[in-house]
Design a protein around this motif. Sequence first.
Motif, PDB file in Angstrom:
ATOM      1  N   SER A  30      -4.903   3.880   5.431  1.00 54.15           N
ATOM      2  CA  SER A  30      -6.208   4.537   5.419  1.00 54.15           C
ATOM      3  C   SER A  30      -6.310   5.400   6.668  1.00 54.15           C
ATOM      4  N   VAL A  31      -7.276   6.333   6.663  1.00 50.04           N
ATOM      5  CA  VAL A  31      -7.429   7.241   7.806  1.00 50.04           C
ATOM      6  C   VAL A  31      -7.677   6.454   9.095  1.00 50.04           C
ATOM      7  N   GLU A  32      -8.525   5.399   9.004  1.00 49.23           N
ATOM      8  CA  GLU A  32      -8.846   4.614  10.210  1.00 49.23           C
ATOM      9  C   GLU A  32      -7.603   3.873  10.694  1.00 49.23           C
ATOM     10  N   GLN A  33      -6.901   3.238   9.763  1.00 47.32           N
ATOM     11  CA  GLN A  33      -5.689   2.502  10.138  1.00 47.32           C
ATOM     12  C   GLN A  33      -4.700   3.438  10.818  1.00 47.32           C
ATOM     13  N   GLU A  34      -4.525   4.591  10.210  1.00 49.91           N
ATOM     14  CA  GLU A  34      -3.532   5.552  10.698  1.00 49.91           C
ATOM     15  C   GLU A  34      -3.881   5.982  12.124  1.00 49.91           C
ATOM     16  N   SER A  86       0.326  -2.579   6.366  1.00 50.71           N
ATOM     17  CA  SER A  86      -0.602  -2.241   5.282  1.00 50.71           C
ATOM     18  C   SER A  86      -1.803  -3.172   5.278  1.00 50.71           C
ATOM     19  N   ALA A 124       0.850  -1.188   0.000  1.00 53.39           N
ATOM     20  CA  ALA A 124       0.000   0.000   0.000  1.00 53.39           C
ATOM     21  C   ALA A 124       0.880   1.229   0.000  1.00 53.39           C
TER      22      ALA A 124
END
Length: 334
Positions: A9-13, A319, A5
Motif C-alpha cells: 500500500s502507499v503508506e506501507q511503501e 506484505s 500481496a
Amino acid sequence: EKPKAERLSVEQEGKFTEDMKSLFEKLKPSEASGDRRRRFLEKLERLLNREWPGHDIQVHAFGSTENHLCMIDSDIDVCIKTSWDGLKSTCYLAARLAKCGMERVVCVPGAKVPIVKIWDPEYQVACDMNVNSTLALDNTKMIKTYVEIDERVRPLAMIIKHWTKRRVLNDAAGGGTLSSYTWICMILNFLQTRDPPILPALHQRPHKKRPPINGVDVSFDDDIETLKGFGHNNKETLGELLFAFFKKYGHELDYEKKVISVRHGKLLSKEEKNWQYLQNNRLCVEEPFNFTRNLGNTADDSSVRGLHLEFRRAHRILSEDADLATVCEQYEFP
Ligand code: CTP
Ligand code: MG
C-alpha cells in the motif's frame, strides 16, 4: 503458499522506503574504517617489498573494499600482483607474514584460487589474499560500474547483504549458502530485468575489446559518464524494489528451468547452457566472465530450499506490516 500481496500500500511503501534509507545510513562504513583499510593496504605493500626487494610487488584491493558495498565487518580482499614466481607458494608467503606480526595466518593452497588469510592486529582488519588472480579485479570493476549507474543500487544491495548476513545466508565456504559476490549478481540481474530496466547488461553494449586474460574476455562497457541515468525511466522506490526482490526470488523465479545471467541481462534456460546435469544446479547463477561457472553451486538442494523459504518469509512479513527490522531479525539456530 500463495503470495500474500501483489504490491505494498502507499503508506506501507512510504514507511518502508524511509526505514531503508535510515538503515542504509547506519550500514555505510565510517570514514575512520575506510582510513584503516587504506593504511593497512599501504602497510602490506611496504612490508612485501621490504621482505622481497626488487620484485615490484603491487597490492590491489578488490571485492567490497572497492565496489562501494563495504560493510563495517567486511574483510579486505587483496590481489598481489608480481611477475616474480617466488610468491606462488601461498604457504611460503603465509609463513613470512606470520613472522612480520600478522595473526591468525592460514594458507589454503589447494583452493581453485589459492589464498592466504590473515588478521592484522594493528589495523584490526581481516584480509584474504591471492597472488596474480587478476580476474577478481575485473569482476570487481564490473560491480563498481553497475553500482555507480543508478543511485538505488547501493542502498538496495547493502540492505540485502545485511539481510543475508543476519539470516545466515552468506557463507559459501562453511555454510553451504552463497557468497556476497553471488548475492550481488542476483541483485544486479533483478535490476536488469525490471520493466523498464534499472541496469543495462554491460557486456552486451558496444565497448572496446581488451586482450583476453588466460583465455577469458574481460572487456565490458565501463564508460560511466554515458551509463549514468540509464534507469531514469524506472520510477520504483527502494521499498518497492526490495519487496519485488523478495517476491521474485520467493514466488516467481522458475528455479527448475532458469539461469540468472548478468552477462546477458536476462534469464537463460538451463538447456541452452547445457547445465541440466551439473551438480548442485538447483540455483544457477552464471559467473559473468567465466561463464561456464555456476556461482550457485555452493548451495545444495536442501540449502536452496532454505533460501527459498527465507525469501518467502521476508516477502510475507513485508506484505503484512512492512517492518524492515523484523525482516532482518538475527536468525537464531533452533
Ligand atoms: N569472487 C569471485 N568468485 C567467487 C566469489 C568471489 O571472483 N565465487 C571475487 C569477486 O571479485 C568478489 C570478491 O571475490 O568481488 C569478493 O567476494 P566476496 O567477499 O564474496 O564479496 P564482497 O563484495 O567482498 O562482500 P563482503 O563485504 O561480504 O566481503
Ligand atoms: Mg569480501
